[in-house]
Design a protein around this motif. Structure first.
Motif, mmCIF file in Angstrom:
data_model
loop_
_atom_site.group_PDB
_atom_site.id
_atom_site.type_symbol
_atom_site.label_atom_id
_atom_site.label_comp_id
_atom_site.label_asym_id
_atom_site.label_seq_id
_atom_site.Cartn_x
_atom_site.Cartn_y
_atom_site.Cartn_z
ATOM 1 N N ARG A 1 0.816 -1.215 0.000
ATOM 2 C CA ARG A 1 0.000 0.000 0.000
ATOM 3 C C ARG A 1 0.851 1.266 0.000
ATOM 4 O O ARG A 1 0.314 2.367 0.038
ATOM 5 C CB ARG A 1 -0.936 -0.006 1.209
ATOM 6 N N ARG A 2 2.170 1.110 -0.006
ATOM 7 C CA ARG A 2 3.058 2.255 -0.123
ATOM 8 C C ARG A 2 3.103 2.739 -1.564
ATOM 9 O O ARG A 2 2.563 2.095 -2.473
ATOM 10 C CB ARG A 2 4.481 1.873 0.332
ATOM 11 N N THR A 3 3.755 3.858 -1.780
ATOM 12 C CA THR A 3 3.959 4.395 -3.122
ATOM 13 C C THR A 3 5.416 4.227 -3.494
ATOM 14 O O THR A 3 6.305 4.737 -2.799
ATOM 15 C CB THR A 3 3.565 5.881 -3.190
ATOM 16 N N ALA A 4 5.684 3.519 -4.565
ATOM 17 C CA ALA A 4 7.056 3.189 -4.936
ATOM 18 C C ALA A 4 7.782 4.351 -5.588
ATOM 19 O O ALA A 4 8.999 4.485 -5.440
ATOM 20 C CB ALA A 4 7.067 1.980 -5.865
ATOM 21 N N ALA A 5 7.058 5.189 -6.320
ATOM 22 C CA ALA A 5 7.710 6.290 -7.037
ATOM 23 C C ALA A 5 6.723 7.425 -7.227
ATOM 24 O O ALA A 5 5.505 7.220 -7.270
ATOM 25 C CB ALA A 5 8.253 5.822 -8.386
ATOM 26 N N VAL A 6 7.264 8.633 -7.337
ATOM 27 C CA VAL A 6 6.468 9.830 -7.614
ATOM 28 C C VAL A 6 7.085 10.529 -8.813
ATOM 29 O O VAL A 6 8.279 10.844 -8.812
ATOM 30 C CB VAL A 6 6.425 10.783 -6.401
ATOM 31 N N ILE A 7 6.280 10.757 -9.831
ATOM 32 C CA ILE A 7 6.720 11.425 -11.058
ATOM 33 C C ILE A 7 6.066 12.808 -11.130
ATOM 34 O O ILE A 7 4.841 12.918 -11.056
ATOM 35 C CB ILE A 7 6.346 10.610 -12.309
ATOM 36 N N GLY A 8 6.885 13.831 -11.249
ATOM 37 C CA GLY A 8 6.380 15.180 -11.451
ATOM 38 C C GLY A 8 6.461 15.557 -12.920
ATOM 39 O O GLY A 8 7.473 15.274 -13.580
ATOM 40 N N VAL A 9 5.417 16.158 -13.444
ATOM 41 C CA VAL A 9 5.366 16.557 -14.850
ATOM 42 C C VAL A 9 5.396 18.082 -14.913
ATOM 43 O O VAL A 9 4.539 18.755 -14.320
ATOM 44 C CB VAL A 9 4.100 16.024 -15.550
ATOM 45 N N LEU A 10 6.373 18.625 -15.626
ATOM 46 C CA LEU A 10 6.544 20.086 -15.716
ATOM 47 C C LEU A 10 6.796 20.499 -17.150
ATOM 48 O O LEU A 10 7.642 19.906 -17.834
ATOM 49 C CB LEU A 10 7.712 20.537 -14.834
ATOM 50 N N ASN A 11 6.067 21.501 -17.596
ATOM 51 C CA ASN A 11 6.362 22.157 -18.867
ATOM 52 C C ASN A 11 7.104 23.448 -18.561
ATOM 53 O O ASN A 11 6.613 24.291 -17.799
ATOM 54 C CB ASN A 11 5.076 22.447 -19.639
ATOM 55 N N VAL A 12 8.286 23.583 -19.143
ATOM 56 C CA VAL A 12 9.146 24.723 -18.812
ATOM 57 C C VAL A 12 8.487 26.046 -19.185
ATOM 58 O O VAL A 12 8.840 27.096 -18.645
ATOM 59 C CB VAL A 12 10.519 24.569 -19.501
ATOM 60 N N ARG A 13 7.509 26.015 -20.057
ATOM 61 C CA ARG A 13 6.830 27.265 -20.424
ATOM 62 C C ARG A 13 6.098 27.877 -19.237
ATOM 63 O O ARG A 13 5.786 29.071 -19.242
ATOM 64 C CB ARG A 13 5.832 27.005 -21.563
ATOM 65 N N ASP A 14 5.793 27.073 -18.232
ATOM 66 C CA ASP A 14 5.154 27.606 -17.029
ATOM 67 C C ASP A 14 6.153 28.237 -16.070
ATOM 68 O O ASP A 14 5.752 28.805 -15.053
ATOM 69 C CB ASP A 14 4.406 26.483 -16.299
ATOM 70 N N CYS A 15 7.446 28.122 -16.381
ATOM 71 C CA CYS A 15 8.478 28.738 -15.538
ATOM 72 C C CYS A 15 8.827 30.109 -16.088
ATOM 73 O O CYS A 15 9.601 30.223 -17.045
ATOM 74 C CB CYS A 15 9.721 27.846 -15.486
ATOM 75 N N LYS A 16 8.279 31.130 -15.508
ATOM 76 C CA LYS A 16 8.549 32.490 -15.972
ATOM 77 C C LYS A 16 9.924 32.967 -15.528
ATOM 78 O O LYS A 16 10.570 33.757 -16.204
ATOM 79 C CB LYS A 16 7.477 33.448 -15.443
ATOM 80 N N THR A 17 10.357 32.471 -14.375
ATOM 81 C CA THR A 17 11.655 32.849 -13.837
ATOM 82 C C THR A 17 12.367 31.605 -13.322
ATOM 83 O O THR A 17 11.776 30.520 -13.216
ATOM 84 C CB THR A 17 11.507 33.855 -12.674
ATOM 85 N N GLN A 18 13.635 31.791 -12.955
ATOM 86 C CA GLN A 18 14.399 30.685 -12.393
ATOM 87 C C GLN A 18 13.806 30.220 -11.068
ATOM 88 O O GLN A 18 13.892 29.042 -10.713
ATOM 89 C CB GLN A 18 15.857 31.113 -12.180
ATOM 90 N N ALA A 19 13.145 31.135 -10.360
ATOM 91 C CA ALA A 19 12.510 30.774 -9.091
ATOM 92 C C ALA A 19 11.369 29.784 -9.300
ATOM 93 O O ALA A 19 11.123 28.924 -8.452
ATOM 94 C CB ALA A 19 12.005 32.032 -8.386
ATOM 95 N N ASP A 20 10.655 29.910 -10.434
ATOM 96 C CA ASP A 20 9.583 28.951 -10.722
ATOM 97 C C ASP A 20 10.146 27.548 -10.926
ATOM 98 O O ASP A 20 9.542 26.546 -10.510
ATOM 99 C CB ASP A 20 8.805 29.382 -11.965
#
Length: 601
Positions: free
Chosen positions: A158-177
């Protein structure tokens, strides 16, 4: 797939169900992987698909990735790999032969003595990791601690073996994003989807590491001209950053090739993580006893993609040291499994495992007379001051909890606690072995755990070890593995009435059974124990549902010895002969055209 709405469930007068969503035996052998679009609460998002605040482009990339995985899944599923999917869940079956063996991995060093990189498969269950999106797997893990965290030591699947994050760089307006996206993924993995031993969750035991899922960050449109101001080399988390090609239709072939590499890399990373957990559990168990009580399974090492694969010579023998007779001593003598194992035609292999004995030398009593399970209450919890640092005990809400120092216990009590922990550690390692795609290893460990839990009565863990034996056999039938088909051939056959109809017979001299008979016999024994306490009602109901799903979905194929045929199964190769075509049952059935199911197969 059974789903539930998180908002509605929150206001339901009975709260969340204590039974996991779509319970099945297969879930014990499949690794859960959460997939999450990042940059939630992103300012300026106007896309209608981002109703929960997910960045506009990341939300689209998430859906494109899901479609690509579904397409990859369909391309890989017939006829060698079988799978299922829904709007928020996907089951991937990845052949071990397609994986790249790590350079530092050696057969003589692994705790999985029946694992081979050219046999069997890894199975990954991908799901939408946002509980607000009606994902039942996400809700069980994040919003319903009575299902996951309270029982995580007993049910590590019942644990979670892996977590995948999906990111489109177009949503990063700055390096902080970009940094915020990495921190968000790390938070999902280390705070929300990571799990602690129950000793930490319920009793505040400090100094114990949480179980950390494998992290992956899938980045889209990183090569876009408008995104070159973002320096992707600046990482603030330990997650592996993987750049993806464009996800539009024009680049679908490139996406499929890239996805194949990424999925294989993820499967290997999860396998190595599970292998590490098994080794860690074994080390803790060995520290509590003078010798290692586990005898390795004999295994041949052959094949491979390079000369360096043969780092261990064949140890001789086969899986003859494991048979159904090993389980016959663990169930009620009136069980059909025990009765069939005592028939005169039973192979001499039944004598390989002796009856578990009590310290006084007498035979262990039947499991039905085990000590009743007692609930844990606030009044019987003791905390001793000045306790030394010790490994975490494997506990459930039904256990009394004692934070003890060896000097504060009598020799008899300390020895009893060590034996109990050893049995539970063996069962935990069996669970991880099953998740790692080595069902023979898990079966051997489940047998050992059941023997120990029965001789020193630990009814709940004994019952779950029996369920584990059933799950291991179903995993053998579905996923295969090294020497698995040989074991199935030696222990299972077509029903006797079918053999009479087609004029076939079994010449092995061993009293064989059908796989469904064994599964139901083991679960019947476990159900008797799980019915004894109200806190185990969810396990009792869940096991009944597992049997119902098994009867409806897989039992007929297993009755006919069609190994590797059906949803979530591995047929053994891309071309015939498939696994179910190699056994004596297939040869016997091929002599007649009358042996068909209702759908004509």
């Amino acid at each position: 797939m059974t789903t539930a709405n998180a908002t509605n469930s929150k206001h339901h007068p009975f709260g969340f169900s204590q039974v996991t969503g779509s319970p099945s035996f297969r879930s014990s052998a499949v690794n859960a992987v959460a997939v999450i679009p990042l940059l939630s609460n992103h300012e300026g998002s106007s896309d209608t698909n981002a109703q929960d605040g997910v960045g506009e482009h990341s939300a689209k990339s998430f859906r494109h990735l899901w479609d690509a995985i579904s397409r990859h899944n369909t391309a890989s599923s017939s006829p060698s790999l079988s799978s299922f999917e829904s709007s928020d869940e996907l089951l991937l079956v990845v052949a071990n032969s397609s994986l790249t063996r790590p350079g530092d991995w050696k057969y003589q060093d692994t705790p999985l003595k029946a694992f081979h990189w050219q046999e069997g498969c890894q199975r990954l269950h991908l799901f939408d990791g946002r509980p607000a999106q009606s994902s039942r797997l996400a809700q069980d893990r994040l919003l319903n601690p009575s299902v996951t965290r309270d029982w995580i030591d007993l049910c590590p699947s019942r644990r979670t073996a892996a977590v995948i994050g999906v990111l489109n760089v177009r949503d990063c307006k700055t390096q902080a994003d970009w940094q915020r996206a990495q921190e968000e993924l790390h938070q999902w993995a280390t705070q929300r989807y990571s799990t602690s031993p129950y000793q930490v969750t319920a009793h505040g035991k400090m100094g114990i590491e949480r179980d950390q899922p494998v992290e992956r960050l899938f980045v889209f449109d990183s090569f876009d001209e408008d995104c070159q101001h973002i320096d992707l080399s600046q990482t603030v988390s330990k997650s592996s950053v993987l750049a993806f090609p464009p996800s539009d239709a024009a680049h679908s072939e490139m996406m499929d090739l890239h996805l194949n590499v990424v999925v294989n890399d993820l499967a290997v990373a999860i396998f190595r993580s599970l292998e590490s957990r098994i080794r860690q559990s074994d080390d803790i168990a060995k520290a509590g006893v003078a010798t290692n009580t586990r005898a390795p399974i004999s295994r041949y090492v052959s094949g491979g993609s390079g000369d360096n694969l043969k780092d261990e010579e064949p140890s001789g023998g086969s899986t003859a040291n494991l048979s159904l007779a090993n389980m016959a001593e663990l169930v009620n003598p009136e069980s059909k499994l025990a009765q069939d194992a005592t028939k005169p035609s039973t192979s001499a292999a039944s004598s390989a495992t002796s009856t578990p004995s009590n310290p006084n030398g007498t035979a262990a009593s039947s499991s039905t007379t085990a000590t009743p399970v007692r609930p844990s209450t606030a009044s019987n919890l003791r905390r001793m001051s000045g306790a030394q640092s010790t490994p975490p005990h494997l506990l459930t809400p039904l256990d009394d909890y004692y934070e003890w120092s060896p000097s504060q216990l009598s020799a008899k009590d300390a020895d009893a606690l060590k034996r109990r922990d050893m049995a539970r550690r063996e069962k935990l390692a069996a669970d991880f072995s099953l998740l790692a795609g080595s069902p023979l290893d898990s079966y051997e460990r489940y047998l050992k755990a059941a023997q120990l839990s029965r001789s020193d009565p630990d009814p709940l863990w004994y019952a779950m070890a029996l369920v584990g034996c059933a799950s291991a056999h179903i995993a053998m039938a579905e996923g295969g593995g090294y020497n698995v088909d040989e074991y199935l051939e030696n222990n299972f056959s077509l029903p006797e009435d079918i053999l009479l109809v087609i004029g076939g017979s079994d010449q092995s001299g061993v009293a064989k059974q059908t796989l469904p008979e064994v599964v139901f016999a083991l679960c019947e024994e476990a159900l008797d124990i799980l019915s004894r306490h109200k806190m185990l009602a969810s396990f009792h109901a869940g096991l009944l549902l597992q049997l119902a799903f098994y009867s409806a979905e897989s039992a007929e194929n297993h009755l006919r010895c069609r190994w590797g045929d059906g949803p979530g199964s591995f047929a053994g190769g891309e071309a015939p002969p498939f696994r179910w075509e190699n056994g004596t049952a297939a040869k016997a059935a091929s002599s007649t055209s009358d042996l068909k199911t209702k759908d004509g197969r």
